[in-house]
Motif scaffolding. Structure first.
Motif, PDB file in Angstrom:
ATOM      1  N   ARG A 156     -14.887  12.617  -2.704  1.00 55.55           N
ATOM      2  CA  ARG A 156     -14.304  12.035  -3.916  1.00 55.55           C
ATOM      3  C   ARG A 156     -13.066  11.168  -3.660  1.00 55.55           C
ATOM      4  NH1 ARG A 156     -15.457  17.358  -4.986  1.00 55.55           N
ATOM      5  NH2 ARG A 156     -13.295  17.939  -4.685  1.00 55.55           N
ATOM      6  N   ALA A 157     -12.677  11.037  -2.400  1.00 56.97           N
ATOM      7  CA  ALA A 157     -11.458  10.279  -2.111  1.00 56.97           C
ATOM      8  C   ALA A 157     -11.461   9.838  -0.653  1.00 56.97           C
ATOM      9  CB  ALA A 157     -10.224  11.141  -2.410  1.00 56.97           C
ATOM     10  N   ALA A 158     -10.446   9.061  -0.308  1.00 54.18           N
ATOM     11  CA  ALA A 158     -10.230   8.625   1.067  1.00 54.18           C
ATOM     12  C   ALA A 158      -8.756   8.809   1.393  1.00 54.18           C
ATOM     13  CB  ALA A 158     -10.638   7.164   1.244  1.00 54.18           C
ATOM     14  N   ALA A 159      -8.463   9.231   2.629  1.00 54.23           N
ATOM     15  CA  ALA A 159      -7.080   9.471   3.038  1.00 54.23           C
ATOM     16  C   ALA A 159      -6.711   8.567   4.201  1.00 54.23           C
ATOM     17  CB  ALA A 159      -6.892  10.936   3.429  1.00 54.23           C
ATOM     18  N   GLU A 160      -5.490   8.069   4.156  1.00 51.14           N
ATOM     19  CA  GLU A 160      -4.939   7.293   5.274  1.00 51.14           C
ATOM     20  C   GLU A 160      -3.598   7.906   5.651  1.00 51.14           C
ATOM     21  OE1 GLU A 160      -2.871   2.972   5.992  1.00 51.14           O
ATOM     22  OE2 GLU A 160      -4.754   2.997   4.856  1.00 51.14           O
ATOM     23  N   GLU A 161      -3.441   8.226   6.922  1.00 45.09           N
ATOM     24  CA  GLU A 161      -2.195   8.819   7.413  1.00 45.09           C
ATOM     25  C   GLU A 161      -1.673   8.002   8.587  1.00 45.09           C
ATOM     26  OE1 GLU A 161      -2.194  13.356   7.522  1.00 45.09           O
ATOM     27  OE2 GLU A 161      -4.329  12.911   7.555  1.00 45.09           O
ATOM     28  N   ARG A 162      -0.369   7.847   8.613  1.00 43.84           N
ATOM     29  CA  ARG A 162       0.316   7.197   9.737  1.00 43.84           C
ATOM     30  C   ARG A 162       1.428   8.129  10.192  1.00 43.84           C
ATOM     31  NH1 ARG A 162      -0.551   1.589  10.274  1.00 43.84           N
ATOM     32  NH2 ARG A 162      -2.075   0.832   8.749  1.00 43.84           N
ATOM     33  N   ILE A 163       1.383   8.524  11.457  1.00 49.22           N
ATOM     34  CA  ILE A 163       2.346   9.484  11.991  1.00 49.22           C
ATOM     35  C   ILE A 163       2.955   8.890  13.260  1.00 49.22           C
ATOM     36  CG2 ILE A 163       2.725  11.887  12.672  1.00 49.22           C
ATOM     37  CD1 ILE A 163      -0.048  12.518  11.481  1.00 49.22           C
ATOM     38  N   TRP A 164       4.280   8.985  13.383  1.00 48.27           N
ATOM     39  CA  TRP A 164       4.925   8.488  14.590  1.00 48.27           C
ATOM     40  C   TRP A 164       6.182   9.296  14.874  1.00 48.27           C
ATOM     41  CZ3 TRP A 164       5.216   6.262   9.829  1.00 48.27           C
ATOM     42  CH2 TRP A 164       6.472   5.953   9.325  1.00 48.27           C
ATOM     43  N   PHE A 165       6.615   9.242  16.116  1.00 47.52           N
ATOM     44  CA  PHE A 165       7.841   9.902  16.547  1.00 47.52           C
ATOM     45  C   PHE A 165       8.992   8.909  16.469  1.00 47.52           C
ATOM     46  CE2 PHE A 165       4.717  12.697  18.381  1.00 47.52           C
ATOM     47  CZ  PHE A 165       5.320  13.958  18.376  1.00 47.52           C
ATOM     48  N   ALA A 166       9.982   9.220  15.642  1.00 44.71           N
ATOM     49  CA  ALA A 166      11.204   8.410  15.614  1.00 44.71           C
ATOM     50  C   ALA A 166      12.078   8.766  16.817  1.00 44.71           C
ATOM     51  CB  ALA A 166      11.964   8.639  14.316  1.00 44.71           C
ATOM     52  N   THR A 167      12.081  10.058  17.165  1.00 40.26           N
ATOM     53  CA  THR A 167      12.701  10.586  18.378  1.00 40.26           C
ATOM     54  C   THR A 167      11.769  11.684  18.875  1.00 40.26           C
ATOM     55  OG1 THR A 167      13.973  12.426  17.420  1.00 40.26           O
ATOM     56  CG2 THR A 167      14.965  10.218  17.287  1.00 40.26           C
ATOM     57  N   PRO A 168      12.009  12.249  20.064  1.00 44.30           N
ATOM     58  CA  PRO A 168      11.135  13.334  20.524  1.00 44.30           C
ATOM     59  C   PRO A 168      11.118  14.541  19.591  1.00 44.30           C
ATOM     60  CG  PRO A 168      12.367  12.429  22.375  1.00 44.30           C
ATOM     61  CD  PRO A 168      12.922  11.792  21.130  1.00 44.30           C
ATOM     62  N   ASP A 169      12.140  14.696  18.746  1.00 38.30           N
ATOM     63  CA  ASP A 169      12.234  15.860  17.870  1.00 38.30           C
ATOM     64  C   ASP A 169      12.179  15.506  16.388  1.00 38.30           C
ATOM     65  OD1 ASP A 169      12.521  17.592  20.086  1.00 38.30           O
ATOM     66  OD2 ASP A 169      14.666  17.136  20.192  1.00 38.30           O
ATOM     67  N   LEU A 170      11.759  14.297  16.069  1.00 42.73           N
ATOM     68  CA  LEU A 170      11.648  13.872  14.673  1.00 42.73           C
ATOM     69  C   LEU A 170      10.361  13.075  14.497  1.00 42.73           C
ATOM     70  CD1 LEU A 170      12.763  13.476  11.775  1.00 42.73           C
ATOM     71  CD2 LEU A 170      13.975  11.454  12.638  1.00 42.73           C
ATOM     72  N   ARG A 171       9.457  13.624  13.667  1.00 43.12           N
ATOM     73  CA  ARG A 171       8.219  12.909  13.351  1.00 43.12           C
ATOM     74  C   ARG A 171       8.284  12.394  11.925  1.00 43.12           C
ATOM     75  NH1 ARG A 171       2.542  15.486  14.845  1.00 43.12           N
ATOM     76  NH2 ARG A 171       2.842  16.343  12.773  1.00 43.12           N
ATOM     77  N   MET A 172       7.684  11.232  11.710  1.00 41.25           N
ATOM     78  CA  MET A 172       7.580  10.653  10.385  1.00 41.25           C
ATOM     79  C   MET A 172       6.101  10.556  10.036  1.00 41.25           C
ATOM     80  SD  MET A 172      10.815  10.177   9.923  1.00 41.25           S
ATOM     81  CE  MET A 172      10.842   9.197   8.418  1.00 41.25           C
ATOM     82  N   ARG A 173       5.793  10.800   8.760  1.00 41.05           N
ATOM     83  CA  ARG A 173       4.398  10.763   8.319  1.00 41.05           C
ATOM     84  C   ARG A 173       4.313  10.081   6.952  1.00 41.05           C
ATOM     85  NH1 ARG A 173       0.103  14.730   9.117  1.00 41.05           N
ATOM     86  NH2 ARG A 173       1.668  15.976  10.211  1.00 41.05           N
ATOM     87  N   VAL A 174       3.475   9.057   6.863  1.00 39.04           N
ATOM     88  CA  VAL A 174       3.193   8.393   5.594  1.00 39.04           C
ATOM     89  C   VAL A 174       1.724   8.628   5.269  1.00 39.04           C
ATOM     90  CG1 VAL A 174       3.052   6.192   4.370  1.00 39.04           C
ATOM     91  CG2 VAL A 174       4.967   6.633   5.920  1.00 39.04           C
ATOM     92  N   SER A 175       1.457   9.137   4.075  1.00 40.65           N
ATOM     93  CA  SER A 175       0.084   9.468   3.683  1.00 40.65           C
ATOM     94  C   SER A 175      -0.243   8.826   2.348  1.00 40.65           C
ATOM     95  CB  SER A 175      -0.106  10.990   3.573  1.00 40.65           C
ATOM     96  OG  SER A 175       0.243  11.640   4.773  1.00 40.65           O
ATOM     97  N   MET A 176      -1.479   8.386   2.229  1.00 41.80           N
ATOM     98  CA  MET A 176      -1.979   7.852   0.968  1.00 41.80           C
ATOM     99  C   MET A 176      -3.354   8.442   0.686  1.00 41.80           C
ATOM    100  SD  MET A 176      -0.950   3.800   0.874  1.00 41.80           S
ATOM    101  CE  MET A 176      -1.718   3.436   2.456  1.00 41.80           C
ATOM    102  N   ILE A 177      -3.543   8.894  -0.546  1.00 42.69           N
ATOM    103  CA  ILE A 177      -4.848   9.336  -1.008  1.00 42.69           C
ATOM    104  C   ILE A 177      -5.383   8.241  -1.920  1.00 42.69           C
ATOM    105  CG2 ILE A 177      -6.180  11.146  -2.136  1.00 42.69           C
ATOM    106  CD1 ILE A 177      -4.752  12.002   0.410  1.00 42.69           C
ATOM    107  N   LYS A 178      -6.524   7.677  -1.556  1.00 42.91           N
ATOM    108  CA  LYS A 178      -7.088   6.557  -2.298  1.00 42.91           C
ATOM    109  C   LYS A 178      -8.379   6.972  -2.993  1.00 42.91           C
ATOM    110  CE  LYS A 178      -5.379   3.250   1.164  1.00 42.91           C
ATOM    111  NZ  LYS A 178      -5.754   2.141   2.074  1.00 42.91           N
ATOM    112  N   THR A 179      -8.812   6.134  -3.911  1.00 40.05           N
ATOM    113  CA  THR A 179     -10.125   6.342  -4.509  1.00 40.05           C
ATOM    114  C   THR A 179     -11.172   6.171  -3.414  1.00 40.05           C
ATOM    115  OG1 THR A 179     -10.256   4.011  -5.095  1.00 40.05           O
ATOM    116  CG2 THR A 179      -9.377   5.520  -6.765  1.00 40.05           C
ATOM    117  N   GLN A 180     -12.352   6.687  -3.665  1.00 43.89           N
ATOM    118  CA  GLN A 180     -13.373   6.673  -2.628  1.00 43.89           C
ATOM    119  C   GLN A 180     -13.663   5.265  -2.114  1.00 43.89           C
ATOM    120  OE1 GLN A 180     -17.310   8.054  -3.766  1.00 43.89           O
ATOM    121  NE2 GLN A 180     -17.597   9.020  -1.774  1.00 43.89           N
ATOM    122  N   GLY A 181     -13.611   4.305  -2.991  1.00 45.61           N
ATOM    123  CA  GLY A 181     -13.836   2.919  -2.576  1.00 45.61           C
ATOM    124  C   GLY A 181     -12.644   2.295  -1.884  1.00 45.61           C
TER     125      GLY A 181
END
Length: 202
Positions: A156-181
């Motif tokens: 029923r949906a689609a997910a996009e995630e972007r994860i990266w290390f700003a430093t070795p001890d700090l991760r950042m994550r951006v997530s979007m839940i989209k409609t199936q299309g």
């Protein structure tokens, strides 16, 4: 004189500033290796459909999974993947609460299996999906700057995630839940994840 020159050169080398740490060029194996540990996450989520904001505080534990782990073997069987071809496998467990209802504890766990199809692309198998509590498989890509990008299609949906290390001890994550299309965004969130180091013993 020659000895004094050598000492001065050594002092200059030792006092030179070190290069700032950068995740650029990180491969997928190194990315998941660095992800192992205990993390404290703060996620701010915007439910665009209902114009609501939510903050979620979560403790996350990420551990390595052996090739004989039953859950890992089951998810590989589900997607007809030879377990020996996996380049990495981890278990992620979480427990947290939302400012929508601080009395309700949100917890769970999932096994992630990384299958590499090329140097920078492959598939990620999950025993529990990001938006639905069923097994899922997504397509990942490692970008040149060290960002791990994951696209997952659900019923029923689609997910996009972007994860990266700003430093070795700090991760950042951006997530979007989209409609199936993929034409509309239902929710968007930003997470900061800080590694929790063991406290020094007295």
């Amino acid at each position: 004189r020659r000895q004094g020159l050598q000492l001065n050169m050594q002092e200059t080398t030792e006092s030179a500033p070190s290069q700032p740490w950068s995740p650029a060029g990180m491969d997928v194996v190194d990315f998941f290796k660095r992800s192992v540990g205990d993390w404290r996450s703060l996620r701010s989520s915007h439910n665009i459909a209902f114009a609501q904001l939510e903050e979620v505080n979560t403790d996350i534990e990420i551990t390595n999974v052996g090739s004989d782990d039953e859950e890992m073997l089951q998810i590989c069987k589900t997607y007809d993947v030879d377990p020996t071809t996996a380049v990495s496998a981890i278990r992620m467990a979480w427990e947290g609460y939302s400012d929508w209802d601080e009395d309700e504890v949100v917890n769970g766990s999932t096994v992630l299996v990384v299958v590499q199809d090329s140097d920078t692309k492959g598939r990620l198998l999950r025993s529990v999906g990001y938006t639905e509590t069923i097994p899922s498989a997504g397509d990942w890509e490692m970008q040149e700057d060290g960002t791990f990008v994951l696209h997952t299609l659900y019923d029923r949906a689609a997910a996009e995630e972007r994860i990266w290390f700003a430093t070795p001890d700090l991760r950042m994550r951006v997530s979007m839940i989209k409609t199936q299309g993929g034409k509309g965004v239902l929710t968007a969130s930003l997470s900061t994840e800080v590694r929790q180091k063991p406290k020094a013993s007295d």
